[in-house]
Write a protein that holds these residues in place. Structure first.
Motif, PDB file in Angstrom:
ATOM      1  N   HIS A  80       0.810  -1.239   0.000  1.00 13.89           N
ATOM      2  CA  HIS A  80       0.000   0.000   0.000  1.00 13.89           C
ATOM      3  C   HIS A  80       0.840   1.285   0.000  1.00 13.89           C
ATOM      4  CE1 HIS A  80      -3.638  -2.314   0.513  1.00 13.89           C
ATOM      5  NE2 HIS A  80      -3.050  -2.990   1.482  1.00 13.89           N
ATOM      6  N   CYS A  81       2.115   1.177   0.270  1.00 12.16           N
ATOM      7  CA  CYS A  81       3.086   2.301   0.193  1.00 12.16           C
ATOM      8  C   CYS A  81       2.942   3.349   1.303  1.00 12.16           C
ATOM      9  CB  CYS A  81       3.040   3.016  -1.154  1.00 12.16           C
ATOM     10  SG  CYS A  81       3.168   1.907  -2.564  1.00 12.16           S
ATOM     11  N   VAL A  82       1.752   3.483   1.874  1.00  9.70           N
ATOM     12  CA  VAL A  82       1.530   4.434   2.976  1.00  9.70           C
ATOM     13  C   VAL A  82       0.696   3.708   4.032  1.00  9.70           C
ATOM     14  CG1 VAL A  82       0.482   6.636   3.666  1.00  9.70           C
ATOM     15  CG2 VAL A  82       1.480   6.410   1.376  1.00  9.70           C
ATOM     16  N   LEU A  83       1.152   3.725   5.288  1.00  5.93           N
ATOM     17  CA  LEU A  83       0.364   3.132   6.368  1.00  5.93           C
ATOM     18  C   LEU A  83      -0.039   4.216   7.368  1.00  5.93           C
ATOM     19  CD1 LEU A  83       2.242  -0.218   7.217  1.00  5.93           C
ATOM     20  CD2 LEU A  83       0.302   0.125   5.654  1.00  5.93           C
ATOM     21  N   VAL A  84      -1.309   4.182   7.758  1.00  4.22           N
ATOM     22  CA  VAL A  84      -1.886   5.141   8.703  1.00  4.22           C
ATOM     23  C   VAL A  84      -2.266   4.400   9.973  1.00  4.22           C
ATOM     24  CG1 VAL A  84      -3.876   6.648   9.112  1.00  4.22           C
ATOM     25  CG2 VAL A  84      -2.770   6.618   6.853  1.00  4.22           C
ATOM     26  N   PHE A  85      -1.761   4.870  11.103  1.00  5.01           N
ATOM     27  CA  PHE A  85      -2.114   4.310  12.410  1.00  5.01           C
ATOM     28  C   PHE A  85      -2.770   5.431  13.214  1.00  5.01           C
ATOM     29  CE2 PHE A  85       0.711   0.582  11.957  1.00  5.01           C
ATOM     30  CZ  PHE A  85       1.670   1.044  11.056  1.00  5.01           C
ATOM     31  N   ARG A  86      -4.056   5.274  13.554  1.00  8.82           N
ATOM     32  CA  ARG A  86      -4.761   6.310  14.315  1.00  8.82           C
ATOM     33  C   ARG A  86      -4.528   6.110  15.817  1.00  8.82           C
ATOM     34  NH1 ARG A  86      -6.780  10.589  11.142  1.00  8.82           N
ATOM     35  NH2 ARG A  86      -8.090   9.815   9.435  1.00  8.82           N
ATOM     36  N   VAL A  95      -4.659  14.494  16.017  1.00 11.99           N
ATOM     37  CA  VAL A  95      -3.581  14.353  16.992  1.00 11.99           C
ATOM     38  C   VAL A  95      -3.463  12.872  17.354  1.00 11.99           C
ATOM     39  CG1 VAL A  95      -2.862  14.899  19.366  1.00 11.99           C
ATOM     40  CG2 VAL A  95      -3.820  16.672  17.884  1.00 11.99           C
ATOM     41  N   GLY A  96      -2.247  12.361  17.416  1.00  8.84           N
ATOM     42  CA  GLY A  96      -2.032  10.950  17.762  1.00  8.84           C
ATOM     43  C   GLY A  96      -1.792  10.063  16.562  1.00  8.84           C
ATOM     44  N   ASP A  97      -2.076  10.568  15.360  1.00  9.14           N
ATOM     45  CA  ASP A  97      -1.834   9.749  14.163  1.00  9.14           C
ATOM     46  C   ASP A  97      -0.335   9.507  13.958  1.00  9.14           C
ATOM     47  OD1 ASP A  97      -4.520   9.894  13.589  1.00  9.14           O
ATOM     48  OD2 ASP A  97      -4.303  11.203  11.838  1.00  9.14           O
ATOM     49  N   VAL A  98      -0.038   8.326  13.454  1.00 11.61           N
ATOM     50  CA  VAL A  98       1.300   8.031  12.934  1.00 11.61           C
ATOM     51  C   VAL A  98       1.103   7.600  11.484  1.00 11.61           C
ATOM     52  CG1 VAL A  98       3.287   6.476  13.062  1.00 11.61           C
ATOM     53  CG2 VAL A  98       2.296   7.405  15.153  1.00 11.61           C
TER      54      VAL A  98
END
Ligand SMILES: O=C(O)CCC(=O)C(=O)O
Ligand SMILES: [Fe+2]
Length: 267
Positions: free
Chosen positions: A40-46, A230-233
């Motif tokens: 997916h090339c981009v990973l989002v962690f909330r 706020v808190g996303d990586v």
């Protein structure tokens, strides 16, 4: 907790749930993350609220943190490998343009990871899928681009840092690069300010071609736009994506902590 990956668009990006990045990551989890990252090339962690020390620890699972040359002014005191991005005037920012990180260096970073500390209304970041940008070209155009070399120069970053443009670092890299882990080809380009030309071509020849490739790469159907909380990586693969930091927040506060990892010579 089981790890769950959900694509965020049909082109690029996925969100990952069921993991806390401040806790140790198991080998099995890491393998799942690696597979998702390459796909997916981009990973989002909330909702991670990752402090600098655990951000560095998580980043080290993927590679070796580096401190990018022109950004050393932004280092976090205790953690020199963590850069703090803070609100800067719109006229000055170098990141409000589609770019790969540091293509003006001989060995650009392979991964960039941001941990959101303070987020204004707005200030989204966008990513493009540079594999698809290449794959969606005609076979004839793909063939024409093989073997071409692009001349990158950090003109926008130099402006931002008040360094004379003539002293901005520059490097030459393949226009079509092959990802060392997936073996897929990706278009390696950037904003016209930072991409001087194609080796052996006149400006009149290279400029329209580079402009076309830039427009083609960043069409809405090839982009994920992230609305930060706020808190996303968010971590991205800097070998197959460009990104663009939208500056629509005036002088509202926006703070993100950033780690980059050593990459390979683009080939
Ligand atoms: O501020 C952002 O959203 C991204 C900035 C950027 O281009 C980067 O961290 O490499
Ligand atoms: Fe960037």
């Amino acid at each position: 907790m089981t790890l769950k990956t959900t694509p965020l668009t049909g082109s690029v990006g996925a969100s990952v749930e069921g993991i806390s990045l401040s806790e140790p990551v198991t080998a099995e989890q890491f393998e799942q993350l690696r597979e998702a990252f390459l796909r997916h090339c981009v990973l989002v962690f909330r909702d991670q609220r990752l402090a600098p020390a655990p951000q560095l620890a998580f980043a080290r699972l993927w590679g070796e943190p580096v401190v990018p040359a022109l950004l050393s002014k932004l280092q976090l005191g205790e953690y020199p490998e963590v850069i703090q991005l803070q609100t800067a005037p719109k006229e000055l920012v170098s990141t409000e343009a589609w770019h790969y990180d540091a293509p003006h260096t001989p060995v650009p970073p392979k991964v960039t990871m941001l941990s959101a500390q303070v987020i204004p209304a707005g200030g989204d970041t966008m990513w493009s899928n540079q594999y698809l940008a290449y794959e969606r070209l005609s076979p004839v155009m793909q063939r024409m681009l093989q073997g071409l070399k692009v001349h990158f120069r950090a003109v926008r970053l130099a402006r931002f840092q008040g360094v004379p443009e003539s002293e901005a670092p520059s490097a030459v890299h393949p226009l079509v690069r092959t990802h060392p882990e997936t073996g897929r080809k990706a278009l390696y380009i950037g904003h016209a300010d930072n991409v001087l030309g194609i080796e052996g071509m006149t400006k009149a020849e290279s400029r329209p071609l580079l402009d076309f490739l830039y427009q083609h790469s960043t069409q809405p159907d090839n982009v994920y736009r992230h609305m930060w909380r706020v808190g996303d990586v968010v971590m991205w693969d800097n070998r197959c994506t460009m990104h663009y930091a939208v500056h629509d927040y005036g002088n509202q506060e926006r703070v993100l902590n950033r780690v980059t990892l050593k990459g390979e010579v683009p080939a």
